[in-house]
Design a protein around this motif. Structure first.
Motif, short mmCIF file in Angstrom:
data_model
loop_
_atom_site.label_atom_id
_atom_site.label_comp_id
_atom_site.label_asym_id
_atom_site.label_seq_id
_atom_site.Cartn_x
_atom_site.Cartn_y
_atom_site.Cartn_z
N ALA A 478 -1.36 15.62 7.18
CA ALA A 478 -0.79 16.67 8.02
C ALA A 478 -1.46 16.70 9.39
N GLU A 479 -2.75 16.43 9.43
CA GLU A 479 -3.47 16.38 10.71
C GLU A 479 -2.93 15.27 11.61
N GLN A 480 -2.37 14.23 11.00
CA GLN A 480 -1.79 13.13 11.77
C GLN A 480 -0.34 13.40 12.16
N LYS A 481 0.13 14.62 11.82
CA LYS A 481 1.52 15.02 12.08
C LYS A 481 2.50 14.09 11.37
N LEU A 482 2.17 13.77 10.13
CA LEU A 482 3.00 12.91 9.30
C LEU A 482 3.37 13.63 8.02
N SER A 483 4.40 13.15 7.35
CA SER A 483 4.81 13.69 6.07
C SER A 483 3.98 13.06 4.95
N PRO A 484 3.23 13.85 4.18
CA PRO A 484 2.46 13.28 3.07
C PRO A 484 3.33 12.51 2.09
N ASP A 485 4.49 13.06 1.77
CA ASP A 485 5.37 12.38 0.83
C ASP A 485 5.84 11.04 1.39
N ALA A 486 6.13 11.00 2.68
CA ALA A 486 6.57 9.75 3.31
C ALA A 486 5.49 8.69 3.24
N MET A 487 4.22 9.09 3.39
CA MET A 487 3.13 8.12 3.35
C MET A 487 2.97 7.52 1.95
N VAL A 488 3.11 8.36 0.94
CA VAL A 488 2.99 7.86 -0.43
C VAL A 488 4.16 6.93 -0.76
N GLN A 489 5.36 7.32 -0.35
CA GLN A 489 6.52 6.46 -0.60
C GLN A 489 6.41 5.13 0.15
N LEU A 490 5.87 5.17 1.36
CA LEU A 490 5.63 3.94 2.10
C LEU A 490 4.64 3.05 1.35
N ALA A 491 3.61 3.65 0.79
CA ALA A 491 2.61 2.89 0.04
C ALA A 491 3.25 2.22 -1.18
N PHE A 492 4.18 2.91 -1.85
CA PHE A 492 4.88 2.29 -2.98
C PHE A 492 5.65 1.06 -2.53
N GLN A 493 6.33 1.18 -1.40
CA GLN A 493 7.12 0.04 -0.88
C GLN A 493 6.20 -1.12 -0.51
N MET A 494 5.10 -0.82 0.14
CA MET A 494 4.15 -1.86 0.53
C MET A 494 3.56 -2.55 -0.70
N ALA A 495 3.23 -1.77 -1.72
CA ALA A 495 2.61 -2.32 -2.92
C ALA A 495 3.56 -3.28 -3.63
N PHE A 496 4.84 -2.88 -3.75
CA PHE A 496 5.78 -3.75 -4.45
C PHE A 496 6.04 -5.02 -3.65
N LEU A 497 6.14 -4.89 -2.33
CA LEU A 497 6.33 -6.08 -1.50
C LEU A 497 5.13 -7.01 -1.63
N HIS A 498 3.94 -6.46 -1.66
CA HIS A 498 2.73 -7.27 -1.79
C HIS A 498 2.69 -7.98 -3.14
N GLN A 499 3.15 -7.28 -4.20
CA GLN A 499 3.09 -7.86 -5.53
C GLN A 499 4.23 -8.85 -5.80
N HIS A 500 5.44 -8.51 -5.33
CA HIS A 500 6.61 -9.31 -5.72
C HIS A 500 7.35 -9.95 -4.55
N GLY A 501 6.95 -9.61 -3.33
CA GLY A 501 7.54 -10.27 -2.17
C GLY A 501 8.94 -9.85 -1.84
N LYS A 502 9.37 -8.66 -2.25
CA LYS A 502 10.73 -8.22 -1.91
C LYS A 502 10.81 -6.69 -1.92
N THR A 503 11.89 -6.19 -1.32
CA THR A 503 12.19 -4.76 -1.31
C THR A 503 13.27 -4.51 -2.35
#
Length: 678
Positions: A478-503
């Protein structure tokens, strides 16, 4: 009046439901024959004592006061839904496949889709007492033929009682039962506080406001609350919370609610017991009576049955429907009615839960024998007092159960009905407890054995793991003026791409309880911004400066906020397109090409299924993946840390995903702190 323009995007955390019951008093007590005066004495109490003993609280505003005037769930414009649908497809498809899907969607919008949309709007106008998604969504669940266990029923686990001695299984079970019954009585008497999202609580939480609004006619009461920036939420689903069971039927199940029964169903070691917890006046029995009945059950030494019927509720629904009908034909109708009509199911397990992985396995599926997955909800309590709700999903969603859990946790821990000492001096009376017996044929026994075999295979194939990330939480984001939920969902997308190479197709649940008979809408977290940002972090981390990566993160947050707001206001696309598909199928006409497009089918084959419910009363929650090659991700974002409970099957490596998720969160944290990625 556009009532939703003031809603913050996080309103979906706050959506609950309850039921429509009249505010009335049970007059049965005043019509008892001689010799039953004790019922009169129990019933005629002072207002204060009655509230303390029988109710959680007495709301100034009646529970269902706003229901008649709630705004209706809007049907989005067809062109908007098609545009949002294509935006969700864009990160998942290659250029040529996207071009084909866009052409199919365009033809649908101009042709049969326009006709279906108009018919849906016309049908909605004729059914102004509900929402356009209510019936299709109930049917979606009730027509599903896969087993409830693993596929539909989630769980929410209560925190332990802060007083360790109260986590004794008998003590905690008694206290939670009493609190649950107080919730039931508070609801039925229209005393339960309505669910209201309050923008200005200093104004709307006052007794003056509550008294003023309570005097308004129900047809305009919502507008009175709106003037104080208070937004009442739909509470229509609690009618199925108690005395309700999903009955297996061929092709489509039924929801059965029986309001009269006063008994509780208890399962232990695969056996079924029932005993009354309410008297003839509908009042809660004395806690000591309930405790004695539970003690009698817990002290029983009956070995587990050779053919536990609970396994049948883990079966494919048509298979279970045929087996149930055979049970009825064998003379078990009355026993099944006792199960179906029970206020709720209490599962007393002999296990001792040590960690969150074991807790998840126990509360999500257990060993099958000591569960009845068809009940609206089962309260599960282990030897060391670990407690959870496992609930059937067709009647309502997790946020309805969350309200119930919060209320009973608060009541049972702050004003417990019984204390650990003194211990009951007797083992309880067998006359109060009835053990249900069932007649089984050889074919029913074979069905139970087959169900057990399939359940065991599924149970052993399910992996469970957790991540607790402590470098940042809601406050830092919140201090970064960002959505906490959006950051976690972004992390899920990054993790799957890192593990399996696709969206891959992803799902986040969002409640639409701001509207009459709203259910949920889908948020699609896999977006063009998250795909670009994930690729930059995973494959191009040295090509971009921290500032460039930070800008990408902000773009993801802004886009995700927009999706959440759209979904909360009923302006997603999934439910709209689904309702039109159901309408097309109901007419018996050929399914439009749009719904047969492989891209549409793929979009609804969810790989990352996610959901969050944050509460100080909940220790952990979880659900199984919705596809064999997917992940089930239950998560919470706290002020200073983030936690997630992950499930997967053998085709995925969940432990590796958790490692990638931890790395993704580290990368986001480093960029937001201005550190270069290495």
């Amino acid at each position: 009046m556009n009532i939703c323009r003031h809603f913050p995007q996080y309103i979906y955390y706050c959506c609950y439901w309850t039921a429509k019951f009249p505010r009335s008093y049970n007059r049965e007590c005043f019509n008892q024959p001689p010799g039953t005066r004790r019922y009169k004495k129990l019933f005629i109490k002072t207002e204060e004592n009655c509230s303390e003993v029988q109710f959680l609280h007495k709301s100034i505003i009646p529970t269902m006061h706003f229901q008649d005037s709630l705004p209706r769930l809007p049907i989005p414009k067809l062109e908007d839904s098609i545009r949002r649908y294509l935006a969700a497809q864009r990160p998942l498809l290659e250029e040529e496949d996207y071009r084909k899907t866009k052409e199919i969607a365009s033809n649908f919008e101009k042709g049969v889709g326009r006709t279906l949309h108009k018919e849906l709007v016309d049908l909605n106008q004729k059914n102004k007492n509900t929402s356009y998604i209510s019936a299709p969504w109930y049917n979606r669940y009730l027509k599903a033929r896969e087993p409830l266990a693993f596929n539909h029923n989630p769980f929410l686990s209560l925190c332990f009682d802060p007083k360790p001695e109260y986590n004794n299984q008998l003590v905690r079970a008694t206290n939670l039962i009493i609190s649950a019954l107080k919730f039931l009585k508070t609801l039925k008497n229209n005393y339960l506080e309505p669910d209201i999202f309050e923008m200005k609580p200093k104004l709307s939480k006052t007794n003056t406001f509550k008294r003023m609004v309570s005097l308004l006619p129900t047809r305009i009461s919502w507008y009175g609350a709106y003037l104080a920036s208070a937004y009442p939420l739909d509470m229509s689903q609690y009618v199925c919370l108690f005395n309700t069971t999903r009955i297996p039927k061929l092709n489509k199940d039924e929801l059965l609610t029986v309001e009269q029964p006063k008994h509780l169903l208890v399962m232990r070691n695969g056996h079924f017991y029932v005993f009354d917890v309410l008297n003839n006046c509908g009042d809660i029995l004395h806690p000591s009576e309930i405790q004695k009945s539970l003690q009698y059950i817990l002290q029983g030494e009956s070995p587990p049955p050779e053919f536990p019927l609970g396994y049948l509720t883990t079966e494919e629904r048509d298979t279970w429907a045929r087996a149930r009908q055979e049970l009825v034909d064998l003379g078990n109708k009355e026993s099944l009615q006792q199960v179906d009509g029970a206020i709720f199911c209490l599962c007393l397990d002999d296990s001792w839960v040590e960690d969150e992985t074991e807790l998840t396995h126990t509360m999500l599926h257990g060993y099958g024998a000591n569960r009845w997955f068809d009940k609206s909800f089962s309260l599960i309590i282990t030897k060391n007092g670990a407690s959870a709700i496992n609930f059937e999903h067709s009647w309502g969603d997790g946020v309805a159960v969350l309200r119930f859990l919060e209320e009973i946790f608060k009541d049972s821990t702050t004003t417990p009905a019984i204390s650990p000492k003194p211990e009951p001096t007797s083992s309880g009376s067998s006359t109060a407890v009835q053990k249900l017996e069932f007649k089984l044929s050889e074919s029913v026994k074979a069905a139970v054995s087959k169900a057990r075999e399939k359940f065991e295979h599924k149970r052993k194939s399910l992996g469970v793991g957790q991540l607790e990330y402590s470098k940042f939480g809601k406050n830092f984001i919140a201090e970064q003026k960002l959505s906490p939920d959006a950051m976690v969902q972004l992390a899920f997308q990054m993790a799957f791409l890192h593990q399996h190479g696709k969206t891959v197709p992803s799902y986040e649940s969002c409640s639409t309880a701001a509207f009459k008979h709203g259910r949920t809408e889908t948020v699609r977290p896999a977006t063009v911004p998250t795909k670009q940002c994930s690729k930059a972090f995973v494959y191009e981390r040295r090509k971009h400066s921290s500032e460039e990566l930070k800008n990408m993160i902000h773009s993801c947050s802004q886009y995700h906020r927009k999706l959440l707001v759209q979904a909360t206001l009923g302006n997603g696309f999934d439910r709209h397109l689904f309702a039109m598909q159901c309408l097309s199928e109901s007419k018996g006409s050929p399914l439009p090409e749009f719904y047969k497009d492989p891209a549409y089918i793929q979009l609804n084959n969810i790989i990352l299924s996610t959901s969050t419910l944050n509460s100080s009363a909940v220790e952990i929650g979880g659900f199984a993946p919705v596809t064999h090659d997917g992940y089930g991700i239950a998560y919470n974002i706290f002020d200073t840390w983030f936690g997630c409970n992950l499930t997967w099957y053998a085709s995925r490596d969940g432990n590796e995903f958790l490692k990638c998720l931890n790395q993704s969160l580290d990368d986001i944290f480093d960029v937001l702190k201005g550190k270069p990625l290495v």
